[in-house]
Structure formats: structure tokens, C-alpha cells
Scaffold this motif. Structure first.
Motif, PDB file in Angstrom:
ATOM      1  N   ASN A   1     -17.616   1.061   8.299  1.00 32.73           N
ATOM      2  CA  ASN A   1     -16.908   0.166   9.211  1.00 32.73           C
ATOM      3  C   ASN A   1     -16.343  -1.010   8.414  1.00 32.73           C
ATOM      4  OD1 ASN A   1     -15.936  -1.338  11.336  1.00 32.73           O
ATOM      5  ND2 ASN A   1     -17.934  -1.778  12.225  1.00 32.73           N
ATOM      6  N   GLN A   2     -15.033  -1.185   8.456  1.00 29.83           N
ATOM      7  CA  GLN A   2     -14.377  -2.212   7.636  1.00 29.83           C
ATOM      8  C   GLN A   2     -14.088  -3.504   8.391  1.00 29.83           C
ATOM      9  OE1 GLN A   2     -14.253  -1.706   4.383  1.00 29.83           O
ATOM     10  NE2 GLN A   2     -15.223   0.250   4.888  1.00 29.83           N
ATOM     11  N   ARG A   3     -14.489  -3.586   9.654  1.00 28.85           N
ATOM     12  CA  ARG A   3     -14.260  -4.836  10.378  1.00 28.85           C
ATOM     13  C   ARG A   3     -15.102  -5.950   9.751  1.00 28.85           C
ATOM     14  NH1 ARG A   3     -13.552  -6.091  16.771  1.00 28.85           N
ATOM     15  NH2 ARG A   3     -13.227  -8.328  16.499  1.00 28.85           N
ATOM     16  N   GLY A   4     -14.488  -7.111   9.617  1.00 25.96           N
ATOM     17  CA  GLY A   4     -15.167  -8.253   9.024  1.00 25.96           C
ATOM     18  C   GLY A   4     -15.073  -8.297   7.516  1.00 25.96           C
ATOM     19  N   ARG A   5     -14.183  -7.479   6.920  1.00 21.98           N
ATOM     20  CA  ARG A   5     -14.058  -7.440   5.468  1.00 21.98           C
ATOM     21  C   ARG A   5     -12.673  -7.910   5.034  1.00 21.98           C
ATOM     22  NH1 ARG A   5     -17.983  -5.117   3.074  1.00 21.98           N
ATOM     23  NH2 ARG A   5     -16.786  -4.677   1.194  1.00 21.98           N
ATOM     24  N   ILE A   6     -12.608  -8.445   3.815  1.00 25.86           N
ATOM     25  CA  ILE A   6     -11.341  -8.839   3.184  1.00 25.86           C
ATOM     26  C   ILE A   6     -11.126  -7.905   1.998  1.00 25.86           C
ATOM     27  CG2 ILE A   6     -10.059 -10.661   2.012  1.00 25.86           C
ATOM     28  CD1 ILE A   6     -11.835 -12.691   3.520  1.00 25.86           C
ATOM     29  N   LEU A   7      -9.998  -7.219   1.995  1.00 27.64           N
ATOM     30  CA  LEU A   7      -9.736  -6.188   0.992  1.00 27.64           C
ATOM     31  C   LEU A   7      -8.389  -6.430   0.330  1.00 27.64           C
ATOM     32  CD1 LEU A   7     -10.765  -3.170   3.239  1.00 27.64           C
ATOM     33  CD2 LEU A   7     -12.170  -4.182   1.433  1.00 27.64           C
ATOM     34  N   ASN A   8      -8.355  -6.288  -0.990  1.00 24.77           N
ATOM     35  CA  ASN A   8      -7.101  -6.295  -1.738  1.00 24.77           C
ATOM     36  C   ASN A   8      -6.834  -4.873  -2.193  1.00 24.77           C
ATOM     37  OD1 ASN A   8      -5.768  -6.877  -4.845  1.00 24.77           O
ATOM     38  ND2 ASN A   8      -4.820  -7.781  -3.052  1.00 24.77           N
TER      39      ASN A   8
ATOM     40  N   SER B   1       3.969   0.302   2.159  1.00 19.77           N
ATOM     41  CA  SER B   1       4.427  -0.529   1.049  1.00 19.77           C
ATOM     42  C   SER B   1       3.634  -0.192  -0.197  1.00 19.77           C
ATOM     43  CB  SER B   1       4.246  -2.014   1.367  1.00 19.77           C
ATOM     44  OG  SER B   1       4.525  -2.815   0.228  1.00 19.77           O
ATOM     45  N   ALA B   2       4.311  -0.133  -1.344  1.00 20.18           N
ATOM     46  CA  ALA B   2       3.655   0.156  -2.620  1.00 20.18           C
ATOM     47  C   ALA B   2       3.305  -1.141  -3.348  1.00 20.18           C
ATOM     48  CB  ALA B   2       4.553   1.029  -3.485  1.00 20.18           C
ATOM     49  N   ARG B   3       2.878  -2.118  -2.595  1.00 17.32           N
ATOM     50  CA  ARG B   3       2.458  -3.402  -3.170  1.00 17.32           C
ATOM     51  C   ARG B   3       0.957  -3.572  -3.018  1.00 17.32           C
ATOM     52  NH1 ARG B   3       6.220  -5.852  -6.540  1.00 17.32           N
ATOM     53  NH2 ARG B   3       8.299  -5.453  -5.725  1.00 17.32           N
ATOM     54  N   TYR B   4       0.398  -4.588  -3.687  1.00 25.22           N
ATOM     55  CA  TYR B   4      -1.017  -4.909  -3.524  1.00 25.22           C
ATOM     56  C   TYR B   4      -1.173  -5.676  -2.212  1.00 25.22           C
ATOM     57  CZ  TYR B   4      -1.047  -4.127  -8.629  1.00 25.22           C
ATOM     58  OH  TYR B   4      -0.898  -3.602  -9.887  1.00 25.22           O
ATOM     59  N   ILE B   5      -1.641  -5.013  -1.195  1.00 32.35           N
ATOM     60  CA  ILE B   5      -1.719  -5.584   0.147  1.00 32.35           C
ATOM     61  C   ILE B   5      -3.102  -6.201   0.361  1.00 32.35           C
ATOM     62  CG2 ILE B   5      -1.613  -5.064   2.616  1.00 32.35           C
ATOM     63  CD1 ILE B   5       0.220  -2.695   1.882  1.00 32.35           C
ATOM     64  N   THR B   6      -3.122  -7.417   0.871  1.00 36.04           N
ATOM     65  CA  THR B   6      -4.382  -8.071   1.228  1.00 36.04           C
ATOM     66  C   THR B   6      -4.609  -7.924   2.722  1.00 36.04           C
ATOM     67  OG1 THR B   6      -4.098  -9.679  -0.564  1.00 36.04           O
ATOM     68  CG2 THR B   6      -5.715 -10.201   1.143  1.00 36.04           C
TER      69      THR B   6
END
Length: 715
Positions: A108-115, A148-153
Motif C-alpha cells: 500500500n503506497q498511500r502516505g508515501r513520497i516517491l521519486n 512522462s519520461a521524467r523523474y516524477i515526484t
């Protein structure tokens, strides 16, 4: 001075108003059944779906039926500010989010910050991983993809907005024991460092239907060749043709199944960087050797990384088509340029495919930062280094898959980096990390994002660990022993050789079930391995909770609410619960409905948490009520066995119906309808006795693969 001050204040307010005016609800257009697209700003020419190049399977999407837009459109926002895209999507109070990359420790990824950044996994679920797919699935029945092929935060329910429609209540830490350092957030927010992007929303009645639409939109799931689902071993780095012959003979002596062998870097004249040309000292006659192996039913898979050695004959032609920086002193070809791909295609086709090589292991296209090209690198196409990092694995999968398809031959291989749009590629992700528990969590997470993962076996500290790892890998998309470093064999621990052999043979016996499950991936978009959160009857149900939510009053609801990354479904009917070294028992969470022990047919439970102690010999496997499991006799190869008898097991009390899929196992002719299905149905007759029926659907008169079908009712 007063006039000047007034003038600057006007400019400030105009500028602020301009920024606010750019934050507007997105405009959606339905592009396929249950799938919508919105565009903000000026999307870049390089993106993930374009790099993958897959075409949506519109007919299959139509069969899933129409759906309404699954989110309140007025709460889906985008803004352009300082040349970047800011996105926001709403979240409900109890909503859970899955996906957003190949994670190894969390589901479960809720509550996480991902780059989201293609990289070698660094033992932290922070978004830097082998497949940082910018697609998330909600348990509320929708999914969101950023193309998008960018580093998405991604801020997956972490930011608390002042203008929130459901603001968190302020708490006093001094007096309130329930004070939470992370207040409730009602939004997923993303930062895309690009002037524009495409956004897709996928609707579904269930999370599984959302994943199906995502996979079908990306060409449908891969259907590997039959041999790809057999057992594979990767040889030590400097193995020779003689070593391979001896290894094949040893597998036969030990009666251990084997379908394809991986040759590591030493098959080339030079590696790190690579020439892609055979080392004639180790392989004097590659064509004859490859044919010799094929005559034995053994395929060859070649290791490579794409970085070109100065010693290669291709070097002069590839140099002007490559990036400004090298990797291990090798050129980095710009594969967004057709000319660069064509040069590689010419060599690979002539010296590999034309002589019968069956596939590739594509290494070192993931990270680390100090190994790959830096973000300051430039490429002749104008593609930014960051974008090239995000799509390089996709480009290599797409182009090598196309080479085999031109020959009407299916392939199955390994890759270190992937991304969105890869569902149809015949590649399985692997890495250098080696944690058994985390490997199973990755297996679960792969099912949300359209990629495959293998919990490969390399080495173990004990015989128990060796067996437990082998048991897990035999229920994965690729049953691989990776012996490149130390040459460990399936029989290296004699005290568990018998059990290791038994589970490998069990995988081979389950080939009709496995192959049919992968066919379902292609035709319906259902991943072969499925996280429990994709299974009907597994979701957290608020209405089931009476009183406080705790492990004493609501044990089942508490269990399904947690990250469940240590058990998974294989196909429609098999629930697999791996054991880990040092464990003598474990808990298993059974979805709603009755479940039965695979080995004995004994009733195991229904919609509850159970504890099992299977002993060392068995990996716990359970079958859904009404489940039908087709099996063949033990075989050493996945192909070349002729017409086989089929044992069909039925479990439980409910009538069941299932389809066994079959085709030639080698070509793409199935995409023109050249395949056979066996509709298996189990039901009680008017006397209350179980009876099984078989309906063969063979419109093109293909040779029948299965005969003498025997029903076994596991009561």
C-alpha cells in the motif's frame, strides 16, 4: 516612488492571478472503453508509451464494457508553473493505493513520497527502482497513469492543503494522545518536471478490472513460448561449450527439468563494454553448438549490456549515433534513432537469431548513478539524459522483441529496467538484491504495473533456505537458478535434493495451468501472479467492523488492511504462501469463500486467517472452491513431449468451469486465432455424483496436445 511601488504591487497581483488561473480542472476525452486521456501544456516528444510502442487491444477493452469516469472531474487539477506540471487527484478517507513502481518492502503506497527514477534498487522503497511505473491503482476502482519520461515526484496522500474540502482537524500534542505527526491528506499530488504531459485514467468495477484495462491498453500481457515456462539455469561467467554440454548431461543424470540455459558475459570476445561477437575460444562453432542444443530441446539465452566496446566491428558506425558519455568506456547508442537500432539489428540477427539463439538477458540498464550516463549527458536525437534513463529498458525490450517477431518466433528473457507500457514484452525483471521476503513482495507489486518479476535463486546459507527459495521460484513467472557467480546446482544440497526436484517437477506438471494463465494475461489482461489486493473477497470492508478495529475483535479486517506482501495468487485458483528459512509455521489470509489444500483436497478455511505448519517438504498452496487445476505427467522439457494425458483436479463443493489454452508454443500464429481451448466443467449429476466434461474448441484443426483426460475430484 509611490507610483513605482503601486506599479510593482499590480504586477505582483497580476502574476499571482496568472499562476492561480493556470490551475484548472483537466479536460477528459475517452480514448477506449473505460479509459480517458487529458493533456496539459505541451507534452514532450519522448514519453513512456511511445517508447514502448504498444497498440491498445480495443476489442478486448470493449468486452470489459463501458464505465463512467471514476473520479469527480472537478477535483482533478493540473497547473503549469515555472516550466513544470503540478497535478492533483482526490483521495477518500479509507482509500488505499497500489502500484507506483516495483517496490520490495511495501504494498500500500498511500502516505508515501516517491521519486520515480529508473535505478538499481537500493534497499529502500523511495521510488528509485527497476520499474518506476507512474501508474497507481485505487481500491475504489480506478487507476491513474502519467505518461512522462521524467523523474516524477509523487506525494501519495501526504500533503495537507489549506484549501482542502476535507481538512484535517488540528490536534494538541501536549494533551491529545492520538496526535498524529502525519495529518490526514485527501489528495495525490505529483510534480512532473516537463512543459506538458498526457494523463490517463482507467475505470473498473474492481482493482483487477483497472489493471486489466491498463494491460490491454498496452497491448495485452505477454504470452511466452512454452519453453520459457520451464526451468532455466544461468551458467558461470566463463563457461565454454564443453561446460554447457556437461551441465545438460548433469541435469539429465539428476532427472532435473531444464528448458533453457543462460550464457553470461564470457560468450563474447569482450564484455563491460561488449562486442556482441562470439568468443571462438570458448565457442568454436556457435551455429553448430546452438543447433546441437536445440536438438536436445535446450534453448540458449545470451547475456549482454548494450554498451559498445571499441573492439567491436560496429564501433565506427555507432559512434556518431551515441551519447556524449560512455558506460564502462563503451558507447551508449541512442536507440530513439532508427539508424542505431538498425546497426544492432543487422549484427544480432546474423550472428544470434539466424543461428537459433532464443533470447537475451539485458543487464545494466538501471543504475547506479555513478555507473550510467549522468543527467548532463547529451544524445544526438536531442533526447534528454533523464528521459533516456527512464525509457532505455523499454527501447531495448521493444526492439529485440520486434526482431524475434519478424521471424515469427517468441522469445523470453530478462531485463534490469522497465517502465509503463511494457505489459506485452516477453521480459522478466531481476536484480542483484537478494532478500527472499522482499522478493515475494516485489512479486506481488509487479501485478499492479504490467511487469513480470522472478524471485530467482542464486545461493543460500543453508539447505533449508535453498529449498524455500526453490519452492518460491517454481511458482513465479520464470523458474530461474542464477549460477553465474558460484555455480550452485539444484542438487548442491544433497539433504534436500529430493524435495527440490519434487517442486521443480510440480512446476512442469502445472504447465497447462501456467500456460493458460499467461494466455489469460494476453487475452484478458489479468496478470499471472496477482497481489491479494486484486482478488475478489479480499478487500477491507468497513461494514464488517463492529466496534473498535483491532486484532482481537476484527482479526480478519485487521489482516487484510495491512500490507500483504508474503502471499499471492497464481492464476484464478491457486493461492501460494511461501515459507522462509527459520519458519516452521506461518499465517495465511484466505479470501472470502472456501479454500482447500492443494496437495490433499482437505478443507482449509473461508474468509479467515489460518496458521499452517507444512513441514520442510511443501510450500503451502490452496485452491479456491470450485477450482479446476489441469496437470500433465512429469516431463523434463516443456516442449517436444507429443500428445500427453491430462489429469484434471477439481476442488471443493462448488461446480467449476475453466479453460485450458493451447497453441504451437513457439510462434505468433495464436494472434491470428490459431489456438485450441479445452473447456473443462465439473458438476454433480442428478444422482449427486461428480462428473467432469470436456469440450474441445479447435476451429482450425490444430494437432491436439492433450488426450485421455482423467478427472480427479479432490474431496
Amino acid at each position: 516612488m509611490k507610483k513605482a511601488g503601486f506599479f510593482y504591487c499590480i504586477l505582483f497581483f497580476l502574476s499571482a492571478a496568472t499562476v492561480r488561473a493556470q490551475s484548472v480542472p483537466l479536460q477528459w476525452q475517452e480514448v477506449a472503453a473505460g479509459i480517458w486521456k487529458a493533456t496539459i501544456g505541451q507534452p514532450e516528444n519522448v514519453n513512456l508509451l511511445k517508447a514502448a510502442g504498444a497498440q491498445p487491444r480495443q476489442e478486448a477493452l470493449q468486452q470489459l464494457g463501458a464505465r463512467n469516469f471514476p473520479l469527480p472531474k472537478e477535483d482533478c487539477y493540473a497547473a503549469i508553473q515555472e516550466g513544470k506540471i503540478y497535478l492533483r487527484f482526490p483521495l477518500q478517507q479509507e482509500e488505499q493505493l497500489y502500484g507506483l513502481g516495483l517496490h520490495f518492502q511495501t504494498v500500500n503506497q498511500r502516505g508515501r513520497i516517491l521519486n520515480l527514477h529508473v535505478d538499481h534498487y537500493g534497499e529502500t522503497d523511495n521510488g528509485r527502482t527497476h520499474a518506476p511505473v507512474p501508474f497507481y491503482v485505487s481500491d475504489k476502482g480506478y487507476g491513474v497513469l502519467i505518461n512522462s519520461a521524467r523523474y516524477i515526484t509523487v506525494y501519495a496522500g501526504t500533503g495537507v492543503r489549506v484549501d482542502s474540502k476535507t481538512p484535517a482537524m488540528p490536534q494538541d500534542r501536549n494533551t491529545d494522545p492520538s496526535w498524529n505527526p502525519q495529518p490526514y491528506s485527501d489528495a495525490v499530488e505529483m510534480l512532473v518536471p516537463a512543459p506538458g504531459t498526457e494523463i490517463y485514467v482507467f475505470a473498473g468495477n474492481t482493482p483487477m478490472e483497472v489493471v486489466q484495462r491498463y494491460n490491454l491498453f498496452n497491448g495485452g500481457g505477454v504470452l511466452p513460448p512454452k519453453w520459457g515456462l520451464g526451468f532455466t539455469e544461468r551458467m558461470p561467467t566463463l563457461s565454454t561449450a564443453a561446460d554447457i554440454r556437461n551441465e545438460v548431461a548433469a541435469f539429465e543424470t539428476h532427472r532435473f527439468p531444464l528448458d533453457f540455459i543462460g550464457l553470461e558475459p564470457g560468450w563474447q570476445t569482450k564484455a563491460y563494454p561488449c562486442t556482441f561477437e562470439w568468443d571462438k575460444r570458448r565457442y568454436p562453432d556457435p551455429a553448430a553448438f546452438t543447433k546441437e542444443m536445440l536438438d536436445k530441446g535446450i534453448r540458449l539465452n545470451l547475456w549482454l549490456n548494450p554498451y559498445l566496446s571499441p573492439a567491436s566491428s560496429l564501433y565506427p558506425a555507432v559512434k556518431p549515433l551515441s551519447g556524449s558519455h560512455t558506460v564502462w568506456n563503451g558507447l551508449v547508442p541512442d536507440f530513439t534513432l532508427p539508424a542505431a537500432e538498425q546497426i544492432y539489428k543487422n549484427l544480432f540477427t546474423k550472428t544470434h537469431l539466424d543461428i537459433g539463439v532464443s533470447g537475451y538477458k539485458i543487464d545494466e540498464v538501471d543504475g547506479y548513478d555513478f555507473w550510467l550516463w549522468p543527467d548532463v549527458a547529451t544524445f544526438p536525437s536531442g533526447t534528454a539524459a533523464e528521459q533516456m534513463r527512464q525509457v532505455y529498458g523499454l527501447l531495448l525490450q521493444r526492439m529485440t522483441t520486434a526482431w524475434f517477431k519478424e521471424k515469427n518466433k517468441r522469445t523470453y528473457g530478462l531485463i534490469r529496467a522497465s517502465n509503463a507500457g511494457a505489459s506485452s514484452f516477453p521480459y522478466v525483471i531481476y536484480n542483484d538484491y537478494y532478500n527472499h521476503r522482499d522478493f515475494i513482495t516485489a512479486l506481488c507489486n509487479s501485478s499492479f504495473i504490467g511487469v513480470l518479476w522472478t524471485p530467482e535463486v542464486r545461493a543460500s546459507k543453508t539447505a533449508e533456505e535453498w529449498l524455500r527459495r526453490m519452492q518460491s521460484v517454481c511458482f513465479s513467472p520464470m523458474a530461474m537458478l542464477n549460477a553465474w557467480a558460484d555455480g550452485t546446482k539444484p542438487w548442491s544440497y544433497p539433504e534436500v535434493e529430493k524435495q527440490v526436484n519434487e517442486v521443480a517437477v510440480l512446476r512442469m506438471r502445472l504447465l497447462p495451468y501456467l500456460y493458460s494463465t499467461f494466455a489469460q494475461y494476453y487475452f484478458e489482461g489479468k496478470p499471472p501472479v496477482r497481489a491479494m489486493n486484486l482478488v475478489d473477497g479480499f478487500a477491507f470492508r468497513n461494514e464488517a467492523v463492529k466496534g473498535a478495529l483491532n486484532a482481537t475483535d476484527n482479526p480478519y479486517e485487521m489482516a487484510v488492511r495491512k500490507d500483504v506482501g508474503n502471499q499471492f495468487m497464481l492464476g484464478d485458483y491457486l493461492l501460494v504462501a511461501p515459507m522462509f528459512a527459520g519458519e516452521v509455521k506461518r499465517t495465511v489470509i484466505l479470501p472470502q469463500g472456501k479454500w482447500y489444500d492443494f496437495y490433499t483436497g482437505k478443507y482449509a478455511g473461508a474468509g479467515e486467517v489460518i496458521e499452517v505448519a507444512p513441514g520442510l517438504d511443501k510450500i503451502p498452496v490452496f485452491v479456491k472452491d470450485g477450482g479446476i487445476i489441469p496437470m500433465i505427467p512429469p516431463v523434463m522439457r516443456a516442449t517436444g513431449n507429443g500428445v500427453l494425458p491430462l489429469e484434471v483436479r477439481h476442488y471443493g463443493e462448488l461446480p467449476g468451469s475453466s479453460q485450458v489454452y493451447d497453441d504451437d508454443g513457439e510462434t505468433f500464429d495464436y494472434q491470428q486465432g490459431k489456438y485450441t481451448t479445452y473447456l473443462l466443467t465439473a458438476a454433480k449429476d442428478r444422482h449427486g455424483r461428480w462428473k467432469g466434461t470436456v469440450q474441445v474448441r479447435n476451429p482450425l484443426k490444430l494437432q491436439q496436445q492433450y488426450a485421455n483426460i482423467k478427472w480427479v475430484f479432490m474431496q
